[in-house]
Design an enzyme around this catalytic site. Structure first.
Site, PDB file in Angstrom:
ATOM      1  N   TYR A 143      41.457  65.442 -54.914  1.00 38.10           N
ATOM      2  CA  TYR A 143      40.377  64.726 -54.506  1.00 38.10           C
ATOM      3  C   TYR A 143      40.787  63.187 -55.593  1.00 38.10           C
ATOM      4  O   TYR A 143      40.085  61.949 -55.376  1.00 38.10           O
ATOM      5  CB  TYR A 143      38.986  64.215 -54.119  1.00 38.10           C
ATOM      6  N   ASN A 189      33.136  57.612 -44.708  1.00 34.36           N
ATOM      7  CA  ASN A 189      33.777  59.250 -44.847  1.00 34.36           C
ATOM      8  C   ASN A 189      32.707  60.515 -45.046  1.00 34.36           C
ATOM      9  O   ASN A 189      32.042  60.006 -45.989  1.00 34.36           O
ATOM     10  CB  ASN A 189      34.568  59.561 -46.421  1.00 34.36           C
ATOM     11  N   HIS A 196      33.017  67.979 -40.203  1.00 38.70           N
ATOM     12  CA  HIS A 196      34.262  69.661 -39.524  1.00 38.70           C
ATOM     13  C   HIS A 196      32.880  69.781 -38.600  1.00 38.70           C
ATOM     14  O   HIS A 196      32.586  71.005 -37.864  1.00 38.70           O
ATOM     15  CB  HIS A 196      34.812  69.814 -40.019  1.00 38.70           C
ATOM     16  N   ASP A 204      27.590  61.459 -32.416  1.00 39.95           N
ATOM     17  CA  ASP A 204      26.166  60.851 -31.096  1.00 39.95           C
ATOM     18  C   ASP A 204      25.907  59.479 -32.182  1.00 39.95           C
ATOM     19  O   ASP A 204      25.606  58.324 -31.259  1.00 39.95           O
ATOM     20  CB  ASP A 204      25.143  61.509 -31.079  1.00 39.95           C
ATOM     21  N   HIS A 250      39.452  59.760 -45.174  1.00 45.58           N
ATOM     22  CA  HIS A 250      39.091  60.939 -46.038  1.00 45.58           C
ATOM     23  C   HIS A 250      40.478  60.500 -46.855  1.00 45.58           C
ATOM     24  O   HIS A 250      41.856  60.020 -46.695  1.00 45.58           O
ATOM     25  CB  HIS A 250      40.098  62.654 -45.468  1.00 45.58           C
ATOM     26  N   LEU A 251      40.657  60.928 -48.247  1.00 44.84           N
ATOM     27  CA  LEU A 251      40.868  61.378 -49.253  1.00 44.84           C
ATOM     28  C   LEU A 251      42.281  62.132 -49.358  1.00 44.84           C
ATOM     29  O   LEU A 251      43.214  62.071 -49.876  1.00 44.84           O
ATOM     30  CB  LEU A 251      39.975  61.867 -50.926  1.00 44.84           C
ATOM     31  N   SER A 252      41.700  63.517 -49.007  1.00 45.71           N
ATOM     32  CA  SER A 252      43.178  64.047 -48.792  1.00 45.71           C
ATOM     33  C   SER A 252      43.910  64.112 -47.386  1.00 45.71           C
ATOM     34  O   SER A 252      42.802  63.438 -46.797  1.00 45.71           O
ATOM     35  CB  SER A 252      42.089  65.128 -49.232  1.00 45.71           C
ATOM     36  N   ARG A 300      38.714  72.405 -41.460  1.00 45.49           N
ATOM     37  CA  ARG A 300      39.366  70.749 -41.807  1.00 45.49           C
ATOM     38  C   ARG A 300      40.398  70.355 -41.030  1.00 45.49           C
ATOM     39  O   ARG A 300      40.545  68.839 -40.363  1.00 45.49           O
ATOM     40  CB  ARG A 300      39.867  70.795 -43.465  1.00 45.49           C
TER      41      ARG A 300
HETATM   42  C1  DQA Z   1      36.983  65.004 -47.438  1.00 44.31           C
HETATM   43  C2  DQA Z   1      37.558  66.025 -46.792  1.00 44.31           C
HETATM   44  C3  DQA Z   1      36.403  66.946 -45.813  1.00 44.31           C
HETATM   45  O1  DQA Z   1      36.676  67.949 -45.489  1.00 44.31           O
HETATM   46  C4  DQA Z   1      35.965  67.980 -47.539  1.00 44.31           C
HETATM   47  O2  DQA Z   1      35.599  68.249 -46.979  1.00 44.31           O
HETATM   48  C5  DQA Z   1      35.047  66.254 -48.383  1.00 44.31           C
HETATM   49  C6  DQA Z   1      35.853  65.181 -48.363  1.00 44.31           C
HETATM   50  C7  DQA Z   1      38.010  63.875 -48.114  1.00 44.31           C
HETATM   51  O3  DQA Z   1      38.246  62.558 -48.056  1.00 44.31           O
HETATM   52  O4  DQA Z   1      38.993  64.354 -48.409  1.00 44.31           O
HETATM   53  O5  DQA Z   1      34.391  66.867 -48.645  1.00 44.31           O
HETATM   54  O6  DQA Z   1      36.164  64.163 -46.437  1.00 44.31           O
END
Ligand code: DQA
Length: 144
Positions: free
Chosen positions: A22, A73, A79, A86, A99-101, A110
């Site tokens: 991250y 985010n 997931h 909703d 998402h960061l990753s 994921r």
């Molecule tokens: C996340 C990716 C998700 O799978 C993970 O549970 C996170 C961070 C991301 O920003 O990459 O908590 O949302």
């Protein structure tokens, strides 16, 4: 224009949480960057983080009373949460999932997002810059 930057569970730990995944920026650093970008683009930014699904739902409901859009985010709730999906489809303002990753380069669980289909767009894998790209995209979308 007013935008909510909404962060889900465990993102308060950024900086120390799995920095190899991250990055080393803290949540405060990211929020500062978004507020500075907002100033540059004449957009008012409000940032909020919660580890609780219900609080995130409340924040989305509340955002539609004052914000033009949301950069979101949802963390791990991405997931799992039909309730968040909703909430996004219930509100009348655009939401961008960030998402960061790169979630698609990680574990298979994921790869499923319950929120993607009801978001206007999605940015994944650019570290903290996913938020910047999401914010720029959202502002462009709202401007159209
Ligand atoms: C996340 C990716 C998700 O799978 C993970 O549970 C996170 C961070 C991301 O920003 O990459 O908590 O949302």
């Amino acid at each position: 224009m007013k935008i909510l930057i909404l962060h889900g569970p465990n993102l308060n730990l950024l900086g120390t949480r799995e920095p190899e995944v991250y990055g080393s920026m803290t949540l405060e650093n990211i929020n500062e960057k978004m507020i500075a970008l907002g100033k540059e683009l004449s957009v008012e930014i409000k940032c909020l983080q919660s580890n609780h699904e219900g609080a995130l739902i409340d924040a989305l409901h509340d955002a539609c009373t004052w914000a033009n859009g949301v950069v979101f985010n949802p963390g791990g709730y991405t997931h799992t949460s039909i309730a968040l999906r909703d909430a996004i489809s219930a509100i009348q303002i655009p939401v961008i999932e960030v998402h960061l990753s790169n979630v698609y380069a990680r574990e298979e669980f994921r790869h499923t997002s319950f929120v993607s289909a009801v978001c206007k767009g999605k940015v994944t894998g650019f570290g903290w810059k996913s938020y910047e790209l999401g914010l720029r995209g959202l502002i462009d979308l709202i401007g159209k």
